[in-house]
Design an enzyme around this catalytic site. Structure first.
Site, PDB file in Angstrom:
ATOM      1  N   GLU A  72       0.811  -1.230   0.000  1.00 34.26           N
ATOM      2  CA  GLU A  72       0.000   0.000   0.000  1.00 34.26           C
ATOM      3  C   GLU A  72       0.839   1.272   0.000  1.00 34.26           C
ATOM      4  OE1 GLU A  72      -2.632  -3.186   1.930  1.00 34.26           O
ATOM      5  OE2 GLU A  72      -0.534  -2.550   2.097  1.00 34.26           O
ATOM      6  N   PHE A 134     -11.777  -6.641  13.780  1.00 33.56           N
ATOM      7  CA  PHE A 134     -10.686  -7.130  12.938  1.00 33.56           C
ATOM      8  C   PHE A 134     -10.312  -6.076  11.903  1.00 33.56           C
ATOM      9  CE2 PHE A 134      -9.411  -9.509   9.035  1.00 33.56           C
ATOM     10  CZ  PHE A 134      -8.195  -9.969   9.511  1.00 33.56           C
ATOM     11  N   GLN A 135      -9.035  -5.783  11.808  1.00 37.33           N
ATOM     12  CA  GLN A 135      -8.485  -4.789  10.873  1.00 37.33           C
ATOM     13  C   GLN A 135      -9.109  -3.404  11.063  1.00 37.33           C
ATOM     14  OE1 GLN A 135      -8.455  -6.420   6.828  1.00 37.33           O
ATOM     15  NE2 GLN A 135      -6.422  -7.255   7.212  1.00 37.33           N
ATOM     16  N   LYS A 184     -17.471  -0.255   5.774  1.00 29.21           N
ATOM     17  CA  LYS A 184     -17.936  -1.272   4.831  1.00 29.21           C
ATOM     18  C   LYS A 184     -19.444  -1.204   4.608  1.00 29.21           C
ATOM     19  CE  LYS A 184     -17.380  -6.120   3.598  1.00 29.21           C
ATOM     20  NZ  LYS A 184     -16.716  -7.404   3.919  1.00 29.21           N
ATOM     21  N   MET A 503      24.485   8.800   2.586  1.00 28.34           N
ATOM     22  CA  MET A 503      24.385  10.071   3.301  1.00 28.34           C
ATOM     23  C   MET A 503      24.624   9.870   4.794  1.00 28.34           C
ATOM     24  SD  MET A 503      24.209  13.231   2.646  1.00 28.34           S
ATOM     25  CE  MET A 503      23.338  13.703   1.158  1.00 28.34           C
TER      26      MET A 503
END
Length: 594
Positions: A72, A134-135, A184, A503
């Site tokens: 993602e 959940f999630q 949802k 760096m």
């Protein structure tokens, strides 16, 4: 799949023509129609349980292309790269919980560089919010500090207007990312749909576009009577699509000009009036002119710590400062200014140019000639020199210079990751056009190079797209080589492989007495075989004489992604360098200064 403007217009028209012909649609279908009406062509994303209704609605349309990334974070970076190169709003779609938290780095990257984006995230059903479902995660709370605005849509009736507001906020004023969190149940509930709103009014959000005429006239007077004028420009010029106006202004006045890292390409690097990039790794002439000018015109730049490391040192010299910015909170934030002008850069510069043309006062030619002589004396010390005669090891600067010489007349975009290679790209690839240099400036995010390039290549399929990276940065999103293959985005990757986090190693050498704590990359993959495993072409380049032939061969392979592993000098540092907290003219010019 290249989607025509006719198809996009047709989708938008189909949405608006419904008028009062109400239609029962699921929330997910409303969301997709809203995106079509906003002219969205590409969506980068990754499916999950909370967004499956949205993905089902996506499946049933054919005007937008969805790109399935492998992480993602890369979805947001790719949408970000697309937005930077095109000026359009980038769109990403992620699921709830880890989908959103994986996207946070990409959102923060876009926020720090003021990039217009809309990120749609799934959320658990409204009844489950706050119950550790959940999630589940608090999307609004997590993203609040790193977005221009965010929304939690609790009713499908609000979806169309929310999307309209999200795009309006993302692309107007000082641009930025907007998150729309969709539970949802909101995506599957049905709602009466009467078309996408054709306008939006927000009482609390009305960004100013036109600058105050009186302030612009004051700025004009200061500019035309300056003895040592300087024009300092940043990413705001590009975001406002004001490069032509900037070029007209500089050419009218004949004044020296500099760009920040984010502003490169706003004014042609090949023009003699351009003094190079300024700041921590800027040129002597750019930094000295910044400190020594008597009138400074700052345009779409924010005097950040990479440019003005020590505001007290900068304030030692008296000068008058004019600051044009669309965001009033950026004015006098770090450096006090004398004439603030709040407004869109393009609009303000247009008005200023008109006033200059109408004014009977002209710049002081004698004073300007003396100022240019001073600048040329600074410029005579070549601060970007390096050992070009070394035939034993590839100098990283040489790779970038060679690439520039080969592609300077081509339709070419350069993305970079973050580190030494980023600074060498900024110093040695001389950008003449806007929106051709795509990198993470404010947040300094490693791993953006490949996703940025993917997003650009999809938008600009005929252009050449090169990623300049290092062996450290490139591994952070290297899985997106798989996405490049699936969606046929043949990019060219130049990895300046010095076996160090370069760096970090440079700072450890200079500030920590050479204690290289965990900055050496000890177990690198075989990048050639890795590229081949992903279905691409891999090249190993170990000698300076092979640099140009490798780049030439890669360019010939127009339809293939090519990974070039350049083994470069591990001891090379980026100079000039201004230490953190030091004054802008307190530059280290090479190893002899250490």
């Amino acid at each position: 799949m290249e989607i025509s403007k006719v198809e996009i217009a047709s989708a938008a028209a189909a949405s608006s023509e419904m008028g009062n012909q109400s239609q029962e649609l699921m929330g997910a279908e409303v969301l997709i129609k809203s995106l079509q009406a906003e002219g969205v062509k590409y969506i980068w994303g990754y499916p999950g349980g909370a967004v499956l209704y949205i993905y089902d609605a996506l499946y049933k349309q054919d005007t937008m292309q969805h790109v399935l990334v492998r992480h993602e974070q890369a979805a947001v970076h790719a949408a970000d790269g697309y937005a930077r190169a095109t000026g359009e709003v980038g769109v990403a779609l992620v699921t709830s919980g880890p989908g959103l938290t994986n996207a946070v780095t990409g959102i923060a990257t876009a926020y720090m560089d003021s990039i217009p984006m809309v990120i749609i995230s799934g959320q658990v059903p409204t009844a489950a919010i706050g119950l550790d479902a959940f999630q589940e995660c608090d999307t609004v709370g997590i993203t609040r500090p790193i977005v221009k605005h965010n929304f939690l849509v609790k009713d499908p009736k609000d979806l169309a207007m929310t999307i309209k507001k999200a795009f309006h906020i993302a692309r107007t004023g000082r641009p930025g990312p907007v998150v729309v969190d969709v539970p949802k149940d909101v995506s599957f509930k049905k709602v009466t749909y009467v078309g996408h709103p054709d306008k939006v009014e927000m009482r609390s959000y009305n960004p100013v576009r036109k600058g105050h005429g009186g302030q612009i006239r004051k700025a004009l007077q200061l500019l035309l009577t300056a003895k040592r004028p300087y024009i300092y420009t940043g990413g705001g010029v590009l975001l406002s699509n004001a490069s032509n106006e900037l070029r007209t202004l500089v050419d009218l006045l004949g004044y020296p000009v500099t760009n920040t890292l984010m502003g490169l390409g706003a004014y042609p690097a090949s023009d003699r009036k351009f003094l190079g990039m300024l700041g921590m790794h800027g040129t002597i002439e750019a930094n000295n002119a910044m400190q020594s000018c008597d009138v400074l015109l700052a345009v779409g730049a924010r005097f950040d710590d990479r440019v003005i490391g020590n505001p007290k040192h900068f304030a030692q010299n008296e000068r008058k400062i004019i600051h044009i910015d669309i965001d009033p909170s950026s004015i006098s934030k770090r450096v006090k200014v004398d004439i603030p002008i709040v407004g869109d850069v393009k609009d303000v510069l247009t008005e200023l140019i008109t006033m200059i043309k109408e004014s009977s006062t002209k710049p002081d030619a004698g004073a300007l000639s003396d100022w240019w002589k001073t600048i040329e004396n600074w410029r005579n010390k070549d601060c970007l020199k390096y050992d070009r005669g070394n035939g034993d090891v590839i100098k990283p600067q040489f790779v970038v210079e060679t690439l520039w010489n080969m592609t300077k007349d081509a339709d070419c975009y350069i993305t970079s990751d973050v580190g030494q290679h980023q600074m060498w790209a900024a110093q040695y690839y001389r950008f003449d056009e806007p929106r051709r240099w795509i990198n993470s400036g404010g947040l300094g995010t490693m791993g953006v190079g490949i996703p940025y390039a993917m997003g650009i290549k999809l938008a600009k399929p005929q252009a050449e797209v090169f990623t300049i990276t290092g062996e450290g940065s490139v591994q952070m999103c290297i899985q997106e080589l798989s996405t490049c293959l699936q969606y046929n985005t043949p990019i060219k990757i130049c990895s300046l492989n010095n076996r160090y986090l370069g760096m970090v190693r440079q700072w450890q050498e200079i500030e920590y007495s050479g204690r290289y704590s965990h900055s050496y990359m000890d177990a690198l993959p075989n990048f050639v075989k890795l590229a081949e495993a992903y279905g691409h072409v891999g090249m190993l380049i170990e000698r300076p004489q092979d640099v140009e032939p490798a780049l030439r061969e890669a360019r010939k392979l127009k339809d293939r992604t090519v990974f070039m592993d350049f083994r470069t000098d591990p001891t090379e540092n980026v100079f000039p360098m201004v230490k953190a907290g030091a004054g802008i003219t307190e530059m280290l010019l090479g190893s002899e200064d250490l």
